[in-house]
Design a protein around this motif. Structure first.
Motif, PDB file in Angstrom:
ATOM      1  N   GLN A 535      29.806  37.160  50.766  1.00 37.08           N
ATOM      2  CA  GLN A 535      30.155  35.979  51.547  1.00 37.08           C
ATOM      3  C   GLN A 535      30.030  36.335  53.020  1.00 37.08           C
ATOM      4  OE1 GLN A 535      34.031  34.356  50.680  1.00 37.08           O
ATOM      5  NE2 GLN A 535      33.827  32.668  52.153  1.00 37.08           N
ATOM      6  N   PHE A 536      28.899  35.939  53.630  1.00 36.45           N
ATOM      7  CA  PHE A 536      28.614  36.373  54.997  1.00 36.45           C
ATOM      8  C   PHE A 536      29.105  35.389  56.048  1.00 36.45           C
ATOM      9  CE2 PHE A 536      24.920  34.132  53.380  1.00 36.45           C
ATOM     10  CZ  PHE A 536      24.624  33.222  54.397  1.00 36.45           C
ATOM     11  N   ALA A 537      29.578  34.212  55.633  1.00 34.77           N
ATOM     12  CA  ALA A 537      30.185  33.249  56.558  1.00 34.77           C
ATOM     13  C   ALA A 537      31.271  32.505  55.784  1.00 34.77           C
ATOM     14  CB  ALA A 537      29.145  32.289  57.117  1.00 34.77           C
ATOM     15  N   LYS A 538      31.970  31.594  56.463  1.00 40.09           N
ATOM     16  CA  LYS A 538      33.134  30.960  55.856  1.00 40.09           C
ATOM     17  C   LYS A 538      32.792  30.280  54.540  1.00 40.09           C
ATOM     18  CE  LYS A 538      36.932  27.780  56.786  1.00 40.09           C
ATOM     19  NZ  LYS A 538      37.570  26.853  57.753  1.00 40.09           N
ATOM     20  N   LYS A 539      31.695  29.542  54.493  1.00 39.35           N
ATOM     21  CA  LYS A 539      31.303  28.833  53.272  1.00 39.35           C
ATOM     22  C   LYS A 539      29.866  29.150  52.873  1.00 39.35           C
ATOM     23  CE  LYS A 539      34.411  24.877  53.907  1.00 39.35           C
ATOM     24  NZ  LYS A 539      34.489  23.388  53.929  1.00 39.35           N
ATOM     25  N   ALA A 540      29.396  30.306  53.272  1.00 42.24           N
ATOM     26  CA  ALA A 540      28.012  30.693  52.993  1.00 42.24           C
ATOM     27  C   ALA A 540      27.992  31.972  52.169  1.00 42.24           C
ATOM     28  CB  ALA A 540      27.237  30.877  54.294  1.00 42.24           C
ATOM     29  N   PHE A 541      27.099  32.025  51.177  1.00 40.24           N
ATOM     30  CA  PHE A 541      27.076  33.132  50.228  1.00 40.24           C
ATOM     31  C   PHE A 541      25.641  33.594  49.982  1.00 40.24           C
ATOM     32  CE2 PHE A 541      30.539  30.258  49.390  1.00 40.24           C
ATOM     33  CZ  PHE A 541      31.641  31.067  49.213  1.00 40.24           C
ATOM     34  N   PHE A 542      25.516  34.903  49.801  1.00 40.73           N
ATOM     35  CA  PHE A 542      24.236  35.500  49.395  1.00 40.73           C
ATOM     36  C   PHE A 542      24.445  36.168  48.042  1.00 40.73           C
ATOM     37  CE2 PHE A 542      21.730  39.429  49.045  1.00 40.73           C
ATOM     38  CZ  PHE A 542      20.451  38.893  49.049  1.00 40.73           C
ATOM     39  N   GLU A 543      23.509  35.938  47.099  1.00 44.98           N
ATOM     40  CA  GLU A 543      23.596  36.523  45.770  1.00 44.98           C
ATOM     41  C   GLU A 543      22.224  37.048  45.370  1.00 44.98           C
ATOM     42  OE1 GLU A 543      25.104  33.609  43.087  1.00 44.98           O
ATOM     43  OE2 GLU A 543      26.687  32.955  44.455  1.00 44.98           O
ATOM     44  N   SER A 544      22.209  38.200  44.712  1.00 45.72           N
ATOM     45  CA  SER A 544      20.937  38.788  44.295  1.00 45.72           C
ATOM     46  C   SER A 544      21.160  39.689  43.090  1.00 45.72           C
ATOM     47  CB  SER A 544      20.307  39.592  45.441  1.00 45.72           C
ATOM     48  OG  SER A 544      19.065  40.138  45.045  1.00 45.72           O
ATOM     49  N   ASN A 566      15.830  38.407  41.453  1.00 41.89           N
ATOM     50  CA  ASN A 566      16.216  37.055  41.856  1.00 41.89           C
ATOM     51  C   ASN A 566      17.144  37.126  43.071  1.00 41.89           C
ATOM     52  OD1 ASN A 566      14.941  36.070  39.439  1.00 41.89           O
ATOM     53  ND2 ASN A 566      16.826  36.544  38.312  1.00 41.89           N
ATOM     54  N   ALA A 567      17.121  36.082  43.886  1.00 50.81           N
ATOM     55  CA  ALA A 567      18.007  36.036  45.058  1.00 50.81           C
ATOM     56  C   ALA A 567      18.239  34.579  45.441  1.00 50.81           C
ATOM     57  CB  ALA A 567      17.421  36.807  46.234  1.00 50.81           C
ATOM     58  N   SER A 568      19.391  34.327  46.045  1.00 51.88           N
ATOM     59  CA  SER A 568      19.687  32.965  46.501  1.00 51.88           C
ATOM     60  C   SER A 568      20.662  32.995  47.673  1.00 51.88           C
ATOM     61  CB  SER A 568      20.266  32.122  45.363  1.00 51.88           C
ATOM     62  OG  SER A 568      21.621  32.446  45.145  1.00 51.88           O
ATOM     63  N   VAL A 569      20.625  31.906  48.452  1.00 51.44           N
ATOM     64  CA  VAL A 569      21.584  31.644  49.525  1.00 51.44           C
ATOM     65  C   VAL A 569      22.143  30.246  49.288  1.00 51.44           C
ATOM     66  CG1 VAL A 569      21.938  31.369  51.994  1.00 51.44           C
ATOM     67  CG2 VAL A 569      20.351  33.115  51.158  1.00 51.44           C
ATOM     68  N   ARG A 570      23.486  30.114  49.334  1.00 49.38           N
ATOM     69  CA  ARG A 570      24.081  28.796  49.120  1.00 49.38           C
ATOM     70  C   ARG A 570      25.134  28.509  50.183  1.00 49.38           C
ATOM     71  NH1 ARG A 570      28.982  28.856  45.907  1.00 49.38           N
ATOM     72  NH2 ARG A 570      29.572  30.992  45.345  1.00 49.38           N
ATOM     73  N   GLN A 571      25.312  27.218  50.466  1.00 50.77           N
ATOM     74  CA  GLN A 571      26.239  26.771  51.505  1.00 50.77           C
ATOM     75  C   GLN A 571      27.056  25.608  50.972  1.00 50.77           C
ATOM     76  OE1 GLN A 571      26.653  27.793  55.027  1.00 50.77           O
ATOM     77  NE2 GLN A 571      28.472  26.528  54.673  1.00 50.77           N
ATOM     78  N   LEU A 572      28.380  25.657  51.185  1.00 49.80           N
ATOM     79  CA  LEU A 572      29.260  24.567  50.794  1.00 49.80           C
ATOM     80  C   LEU A 572      29.519  23.657  51.983  1.00 49.80           C
ATOM     81  CD1 LEU A 572      31.929  26.535  48.691  1.00 49.80           C
ATOM     82  CD2 LEU A 572      29.845  25.392  47.880  1.00 49.80           C
ATOM     83  N   PHE A 573      29.675  22.344  51.710  1.00 48.90           N
ATOM     84  CA  PHE A 573      29.894  21.361  52.770  1.00 48.90           C
ATOM     85  C   PHE A 573      31.088  20.481  52.413  1.00 48.90           C
ATOM     86  CE2 PHE A 573      25.386  22.358  52.908  1.00 48.90           C
ATOM     87  CZ  PHE A 573      25.168  22.577  54.262  1.00 48.90           C
ATOM     88  N   GLY A 574      31.747  19.962  53.457  1.00 53.88           N
ATOM     89  CA  GLY A 574      32.854  19.039  53.286  1.00 53.88           C
ATOM     90  C   GLY A 574      34.193  19.739  53.226  1.00 53.88           C
ATOM     91  N   SER A 629      35.555  28.287  46.790  1.00 50.00           N
ATOM     92  CA  SER A 629      35.054  28.891  48.031  1.00 50.00           C
ATOM     93  C   SER A 629      35.267  30.393  48.074  1.00 50.00           C
ATOM     94  CB  SER A 629      35.734  28.244  49.241  1.00 50.00           C
ATOM     95  OG  SER A 629      37.148  28.430  49.180  1.00 50.00           O
ATOM     96  N   LYS A 630      35.741  30.969  46.962  1.00 51.28           N
ATOM     97  CA  LYS A 630      35.929  32.410  46.891  1.00 51.28           C
ATOM     98  C   LYS A 630      34.963  33.008  45.876  1.00 51.28           C
ATOM     99  CE  LYS A 630      40.878  32.203  48.030  1.00 51.28           C
ATOM    100  NZ  LYS A 630      42.251  32.542  47.576  1.00 51.28           N
ATOM    101  N   LEU A 631      34.640  34.271  46.076  1.00 50.43           N
ATOM    102  CA  LEU A 631      33.739  34.957  45.155  1.00 50.43           C
ATOM    103  C   LEU A 631      34.416  35.200  43.815  1.00 50.43           C
ATOM    104  CD1 LEU A 631      32.056  37.671  47.409  1.00 50.43           C
ATOM    105  CD2 LEU A 631      31.068  35.544  46.601  1.00 50.43           C
ATOM    106  N   LYS A 632      33.616  35.122  42.734  1.00 46.65           N
ATOM    107  CA  LYS A 632      34.089  35.455  41.393  1.00 46.65           C
ATOM    108  C   LYS A 632      33.201  36.535  40.809  1.00 46.65           C
ATOM    109  CE  LYS A 632      36.171  31.004  40.189  1.00 46.65           C
ATOM    110  NZ  LYS A 632      36.206  29.899  39.189  1.00 46.65           N
ATOM    111  N   LYS A 633      33.812  37.425  40.005  1.00 48.39           N
ATOM    112  CA  LYS A 633      33.052  38.531  39.450  1.00 48.39           C
ATOM    113  C   LYS A 633      32.046  38.070  38.398  1.00 48.39           C
ATOM    114  CE  LYS A 633      36.558  42.091  40.210  1.00 48.39           C
ATOM    115  NZ  LYS A 633      37.368  43.156  39.587  1.00 48.39           N
ATOM    116  N   ASN A 634      32.385  37.009  37.666  1.00 55.01           N
ATOM    117  CA  ASN A 634      31.461  36.532  36.644  1.00 55.01           C
ATOM    118  C   ASN A 634      30.606  35.397  37.205  1.00 55.01           C
ATOM    119  OD1 ASN A 634      33.436  34.641  36.910  1.00 55.01           O
ATOM    120  ND2 ASN A 634      34.036  34.613  34.752  1.00 55.01           N
ATOM    121  N   ASN A 635      29.883  34.729  36.333  1.00 58.17           N
ATOM    122  CA  ASN A 635      29.026  33.602  36.713  1.00 58.17           C
ATOM    123  C   ASN A 635      27.984  33.980  37.745  1.00 58.17           C
ATOM    124  OD1 ASN A 635      30.467  31.878  35.001  1.00 58.17           O
ATOM    125  ND2 ASN A 635      31.977  31.467  36.595  1.00 58.17           N
ATOM    126  N   TRP A 636      27.237  35.056  37.472  1.00 59.86           N
ATOM    127  CA  TRP A 636      26.114  35.393  38.344  1.00 59.86           C
ATOM    128  C   TRP A 636      25.071  34.297  38.249  1.00 59.86           C
ATOM    129  CZ3 TRP A 636      26.746  39.460  41.517  1.00 59.86           C
ATOM    130  CH2 TRP A 636      27.756  40.379  41.183  1.00 59.86           C
TER     131      TRP A 636
END
Length: 637
Positions: A535-544, A566-574, A629-636
């Motif tokens: 989690q590199f920002a308040k609501k932004a996440f990098f996963e790979s 595989n890799a992804s970047v995701r952002q939450l809004f609202g 909005s928090k990281l979880k160990k499962n659900n890659w």
């Protein structure tokens, strides 16, 4: 009284490697998937609960596959190189409903009804090249099959439960009605070309129509009673009556749709099943013992003719099988959260009507199947044992299970493989009862935190063994499979915003045959998997994640390394995090393949299929409850 009524509507679109609602494809080929649905829930608090849902899904498959099979006989061997191109479109409409009514504090009624309507269109082009033991080509069989299938199914059930005033005494009754219809039309063509001199080319064009209807009525009764504080009694009765009418009409397109009698078949089948049993259960201070005895009976009646209202092609199949089946379950709950369990059961499985039919059927002229009206049920003794430990103070756990299945009688599919002047090589499969055969499997799982809340290690694996006989050209071939696997996983959480795991796996399989021992093979699959979430920002996440798999089979001199990244970047809004935007890259190195290696009976085979490799996806998702909005160990991802 409270009243809760909820309606949910969802729409899904999937483009990729085999995901989606009710998608039954196995990851081979390219698929486009779409699905949607609605769900309704009603709950008035205590008396009534009702749920109904509707879903629609469709899948469009495009598959290209190459396979190489080596079939071995007691004194020779031959090869089959197969190239398959298949396109298939499939859609399903599914309705599910459930109603639960608490009539009073002691009586509950539950009613379920589900329906499905499906359609399938498929096109299949297949080229099979048959070669002798010196890999010299003998003939090429090309088939072209266009088919359309329409199916519908209805399943319904009712359950009534009554609790008596006496504690531990209860009665339950259930009934069910199931019905389905399966209609298939195939436009089939085959062309057989021979490469040796003085042989010919044979062409077949035919239209196959299959109409299959099935009805089933089932019912069960269960009565339980407490004989004392430690002993409990139960008695049960199961009933089932099933009937089916299956019509296969094969006509010759070159002869004005004239019926091909030796390929057509009409069958009228009825199955009656009764099972009556009783048992005792003991439960006291962590000791649970249950043992029971049941008597069961199968009545099978089948009639077979070339077409409806035509004379029977053979005497009707009229078989009755009666058996007594014991079962025992024993478990111990020991101090310090230790649990032990073991069980024994005697299994009986009646033969299928498709195996009992006294005629020969086929689609591919080189591969034919015969029925055997003299089959008897499969009988097996199944034993299992297990150990479980859980330490809540350290969050550690240990599980171990073993299972052994001894087959007193089993149905195997014996083969006659022989040269044929018109077909090149003809394979005929016939089910037979044989005695012998056994299977063993074991599994263990260990999980232990190395540094509390920071670093966890888990290990799981198992050993399996099976030995099964079959006959090839009248000579027994015993296939033995030995396998073992282990998986090790390390998961680290240095901070609340960073999670990474490192895992490794090893799978070993040895397959051996009692004839043609030179065809024995050793299959080795090894994998290394790494994952990271940040989690590199308040609501932004990098996963790979990077998954590196190594496939080896010395028998084929087969070596294949496949890294998937595989890799992804995701952002939450609202404010409530209800909107998620994600940019994802799949198989960045463009290396994905679908590989299958197996050995069975008297052949070994390798299949390689196309599948979706590198692609990118930009998605937006909306969740009425909001995303975490928090990281979880499962659900890659």
């Amino acid at each position: 009284m409270t009243l809760d009524s909820i309606v949910e509507v969802a729409v899904f679109f999937y483009g990729g490697g085999g995901e989606g609602l009710q998608n039954r494809f196995d990851g081979r080929g390219f698929t486009k998937n779409f699905g949607g649905g609605a769900n309704y829930n009603y709950d008035n608090g205590k008396k009534s609960k009702f749920n109904a849902s509707y879903t629609y899904n469709q899948t469009d498959l495009s598959l290209d596959e190459f396979s190489l099979r080596q079939t071995f006989l007691p004194d020779t061997t031959f090869f089959n190189s197969d190239t398959l191109g298949r396109g298939e479109y499939r859609n399903n409409h599914i309705i599910n409903s459930r109603w639960e009514q608490n009539l009073d504090s002691n009586n509950v009624l539950i009613v379920k009804a589900n329906a499905r309507l499906s359609n399938q269109d498929a096109t299949s082009l297949q080229n099979q090249l048959f070669s002798n033991s010196l890999e010299k080509a003998n003939n090429r069989l090309s088939t072209d099959n266009n088919s359309n299938r329409d199916t519908w199914a209805l399943t319904s059930s009712m359950i009534f439960r009554h609790r008596f005033k006496k504690k531990g005494r209860a009665f339950a009754f259930s009934a069910a009605f199931n019905q389905n219809q399966n209609d298939l039309a195939e436009n089939f063509a085959s062309l057989n070309r021979f490469f040796t001199a003085n042989t010919f080319t044979e062409q077949i064009r035919q239209l196959n129509r299959d109409n299959n209807g099935n009805d089933e009525i089932k019912s069960s009764l269960l009565y339980t009673d407490a004989l004392s504080k430690k002993w409990f009694f139960e008695s049960f009765y199961n009933f089932s009556q099933a009937s089916s009418q299956n019509q296969r009409r094969v006509t010759d397109l070159e002869l004005n749709d004239q019926l091909i009698e030796n390929l057509s078949l009409f069958s009228d089948n009825k199955l009656l099943y009764n099972r009556l049993g009783t048992g005792l259960r003991y439960s006291h201070e962590g000791i649970n013992l249950a043992f029971g005895l049941a008597a069961l009976q199968y009545n099978l009646h089948g009639e077979f003719s070339r077409d409806e209202d035509q004379p029977l092609v053979a005497p009707a199949v009229d078989r009755t099988f009666t058996h007594v089946t014991p079962n025992v379950d024993l478990s111990f709950e020991l101090p310090n959260n230790i649990y032990l369990n073991s069980s024994y059961s005697f299994g009986v499985q009646a033969p299928q009507f498709n195996d009992l039919r006294p005629v020969t059927t086929y689609n591919n002229p080189s591969f034919r199947s015969e029925g055997n009206p003299n089959l008897t049920p499969e009988l097996s003794h199944r034993m299992s044992a297990g150990f479980n430990f859980w330490d809540p103070a350290s969050f550690s756990s240990l599980n171990f299970n073993v299972e052994y299945n001894l087959k007193e009688s089993q149905i195997v599919y014996n083969q006659i493989i022989q040269p044929d002047d018109k077909l090149g090589i003809l394979s005929i499969t016939r089910p037979e009862n044989v005695s012998g055969g056994n299977e063993f499997s074991s599994y263990f799982w260990v999980n232990r935190p190395l540094i509390k809340t920071k670093l966890t290690m888990s290990i799981n694996g198992g050993i399996n063994f099976s030995k099964n006989p079959a006959f090839v050209n009248g000579i027994e071939n015993e296939t033995t499979s030995r396998g073992s696997n282990v998986y090790v996983d390390l998961s680290a959480t240095p901070t609340a915003k960073l999670i990474f795991t490192l895992a490794g796996s090893l799978n070993l399989t040895n397959i051996s045959y009692s004839i043609q021992e030179s065809q024995n093979q050793k299959i080795r699959n090894t994998g290394i998997d790494g994952n990271v979430k940040y989690q590199f920002a308040k609501k932004a996440f990098f996963e790979s994640n990077l998954d590196y798999n190594i496939f080896r089979n010395d028998r084929f001199d087969f070596k294949q390394d496949i890294p998937i990244w595989n890799a992804s970047v995701r952002q939450l809004f609202g404010k409530s995090n209800k909107i998620e935007m994600r940019l994802a890259a799949f198989d960045i190195l463009n290396k994905r393949l679908a590989i299958n290696q197996n050995g069975s009976a008297n052949f070994i085979e390798r299949r390689i299929s196309n599948t979706l490799a590198r692609y990118f996806m930009l998605s937006m998702s909306y969740n009425v409850r909001g995303y975490e909005s928090k990281l979880k160990k499962n659900n890659w991802f």
